[in-house]
Design an enzyme around this catalytic site. Structure first.
Site, short mmCIF file in Angstrom:
data_model
loop_
_atom_site.label_atom_id
_atom_site.label_comp_id
_atom_site.label_asym_id
_atom_site.label_seq_id
_atom_site.Cartn_x
_atom_site.Cartn_y
_atom_site.Cartn_z
N LYS A 49 0.84 -1.20 0.00
CA LYS A 49 0.00 0.00 0.00
C LYS A 49 0.87 1.25 0.00
O LYS A 49 2.08 1.19 0.24
CB LYS A 49 -0.93 -0.01 1.22
CG LYS A 49 -0.21 -0.01 2.56
CD LYS A 49 -1.22 -0.11 3.70
CE LYS A 49 -0.50 -0.10 5.05
NZ LYS A 49 -1.43 -0.09 6.18
N TYR A 267 16.55 30.39 8.32
CA TYR A 267 15.44 31.23 8.79
C TYR A 267 15.45 31.40 10.30
O TYR A 267 15.71 30.46 11.05
CB TYR A 267 14.10 30.61 8.40
CG TYR A 267 13.70 30.81 6.96
CD1 TYR A 267 13.58 32.09 6.42
CD2 TYR A 267 13.41 29.73 6.15
CE1 TYR A 267 13.19 32.28 5.11
CE2 TYR A 267 13.01 29.89 4.83
CZ TYR A 267 12.90 31.18 4.32
OH TYR A 267 12.51 31.35 3.02
N MET A 326 11.87 24.61 2.46
CA MET A 326 11.10 23.84 1.49
C MET A 326 11.98 23.05 0.53
O MET A 326 11.71 21.89 0.23
CB MET A 326 10.17 24.76 0.70
CG MET A 326 9.27 24.00 -0.27
SD MET A 326 8.18 25.07 -1.22
CE MET A 326 7.06 25.64 0.06
#
Length: 386
Positions: A49, A267, A326
Site C-alpha cells: 500500500k 530562517y 522547502m
C-alpha cells in the site's frame, strides 16, 4: 548482499538529479524471503500500500512477485488495479473494502475487498447478488478500535445459518495494535480474542500478524502473515535491528560556503556558529519529505537542545543545522576534510550509512512516515537482483 553502488540502471538524469532515491529490489526480495522464513508454516503476503511505502508499487510489486509472493495487500482499489498488471495470478486484498461505484474495478481486476462494517457487508451482499460469486475477506476488531466488525458481531455472523451461501470469505483478519512492543500483555489478549474468531470461521484462512506480529512467534502466525515495513528496511519492533536497507535518499550539494564564528544559519537565525565553519547547502527540504522537524534548531520539536538530523558523506556523519526549508537543507561539514567533498557531491539523507529509523526518530516520527512522505522530485534508480 545490498549494493547501493551498483550502476545497473543509472542514467544521466539520475547522475545529476537534485534529489535522488535508489531502491535495491534485491534487498527487498531478500527481506520478503526472510519474513516468509520467519512466518514458519504460514504463507507470507506482501503489503504494498501507499505506492509500496513510497518506493514504487510497479517495481516493488514485480520484485516481490518474482521472489515468490502470491498474496498482496493494498489500501485502495486504485492501487490494486495498478498492481494487477504486475502480479497476474496473485490475490490482491483491498484493506479499505468496497463502496458503491467501485464494483467494476473489483470484479474486472479481480480484487478482494476486506469488509470491515455491517454497511459494507450489506452492500457486498447486494453486489454479488447482481454480479455473481466473488471472494471477499472479513476484518474483525479485536481491540484496536479502528476498522472491523466487533468481536460479538463477527461471532454472530459466523453462527448465522441464514447467511447467503454466496457470502464466502476467503480470509478473516485482525490487526495488532502493540505488536511492536513484544512485552505488552495486550498482544496476548488480542490473540485470544482472534483465536475465538478464527475458530468460529472454521475452514476459512485467518491472518493476525503484520511485520511486528511475525516476530512474536508461531502463535501469532495463523495461515497468512502480512509483512510490510520490514520488507522495506524499516524497524518492525522497537529496538530490534531491521532487515537489509532497501532505500537510499540523497541530496546534491549545490554550494559549499565558509561562515564566520558568531554568524547565524537559515530562517529565524536560530543557529549561531560557535566556530569558523564550512557549510554544505543541499537541494532537499520538506517538499522532498525531508521533514522540517529534522531541523537542527528553530522548530518546537527541537526545543530544549534536542539534536536534529545527521547526513552521511565520505564516511562522516554531518549534522543538519538551522531550519530545514522547502527546498534546501544546510549541513555542517567542518569536520570533513575539504579534499573529500566538492560541490555536486551527494549527502545521504537516509540509507545504509544513515539508518532510516534513526533519521525518523530525530524528526519525532517513524520510518513509515519518512518513506511514504517522499516527495515527487526524487529521480529514482532501481537496482535489480542479478
Amino acid at each position: 548482499m545490498t549494493d547501493f553502488d551498483s550502476d545497473l540502471s543509472s542514467s544521466a538524469d539520475f547522475d545529476c538529479a537534485p534529489v535522488r532515491l535508489t531502491v535495491d529490489l534485491g534487498a527487498l526480495a531478500d527481506n520478503w524471503r526472510e519474513m516468509a522464513y520467519r512466518s514458519g508454516k504460514a504463507r507470507a503476503a506482501a503489503v504494498v500500500k501507499a505506492d509500496a511505502y513510497g518506493l514504487g508499487i510497479e517495481d516493488c510489486g514485480t520484485a516481490l512477485y518474482e521472489a515468490g509472493a502470491r498474496d498482496f495487500f493494498v489500501a485502495v482499489p486504485q492501487e490494486g488495479a495498478t498492481l494487477r498488471a504486475y502480479v497476474p495470478d496473485a490475490r490482491i486484498y483491498v484493506l479499505s473494502g468496497i463502496w458503491p461505484g467501485q464494483e467494476r474495478m473489483f470484479f474486472e481486476d479481480d480484487l478482494v475487498p476486506v469488509l470491515a462494517s455491517e454497511e459494507q457487508l450489506a452492500f457486498w451482499m447486494s453486489a454479488i447478488s447482481e454480479r455473481g460469486d466473488h471472494p471477499c475477506a472479513l476484518q474483525v476488531d479485536t481491540g484496536f478500535n479502528r476498522l472491523g466488525l466487533s468481536f460479538q458481531d463477527a461471532l454472530a455472523l459466523a453462527g448465522d445459518v441464514s447467511r447467503p451461501a454466496s457470502f464466502s470469505p476467503v480470509l478473516v483478519l485482525s490487526h495488532l495494535h502493540s505488536g511492536d512492543t513484544p512485552s505488552s500483555p495486550l498482544n496476548r489478549k488480542q490473540l485470544e480474542s482472534f483465536r475465538q474468531v478464527a475458530d468460529a470461521f472454521e475452514g476459512i484462512e485467518s491472518s493476525l500478524s503484520a511485520s511486528a506480529g511475525i516476530f512474536l512467534g508461531p502463535d501469532y502466525h495463523f495461515d497468512l502473515t502480512r509483512p510490510g515495513i520490514a520488507l522495506y528496511g524499516g524497524e518492525a519492533v522497537n529496538g530490534m535491528k531491521p532487515l537489509k536497507p532497501v532505500a537510499k535518499a540523497e541530496a546534491r550539494i549545490v554550494q559549499i560556503r565558509e561562515a564566520e564564528t558568531g554568524s547565524t544559519v537559515s530562517y529565524g537565525a536560530t543557529h549561531q556558529l560557535s566556530r569558523q565553519s564550512r557549510l554544505a547547502v543541499v537541494s532537499a527540504g520538506y517538499a522532498d519529505g525531508y521533514l522540517r522537524s529534522l531541523s537542527g534548531a528553530g522548530v518546537p520539536i527541537r526545543a530544549g537542545g534536542t539534536q536534529g538530523a545527521f547526513g552521511f558523506i565520505a564516511g562522516h556523519r554531518v549534522p543538519a543545522i538551522g531550519r530545514i526549508t522547502m527546498d534546501l537543507t544546510i549541513f555542517d561539514i567542518t569536520d570533513v576534510p575539504a579534499a573529500e567533498i566538492r560541490i555536486g557531491d551527494y549527502i545521504e539523507l537516509f540509507g545504509p550509512g544513515m539508518p532510516l529509523d534513526e533519521v525518523a526518530r530525530a524528526a519525532g516520527t517513524i520510518g513509515y512516515e519518512m518513506l511514504t512522505g517522499l516527495g515527487l522530485r526524487h529521480e529514482r534508480r532501481y537496482i535489480y537482483p542479478e
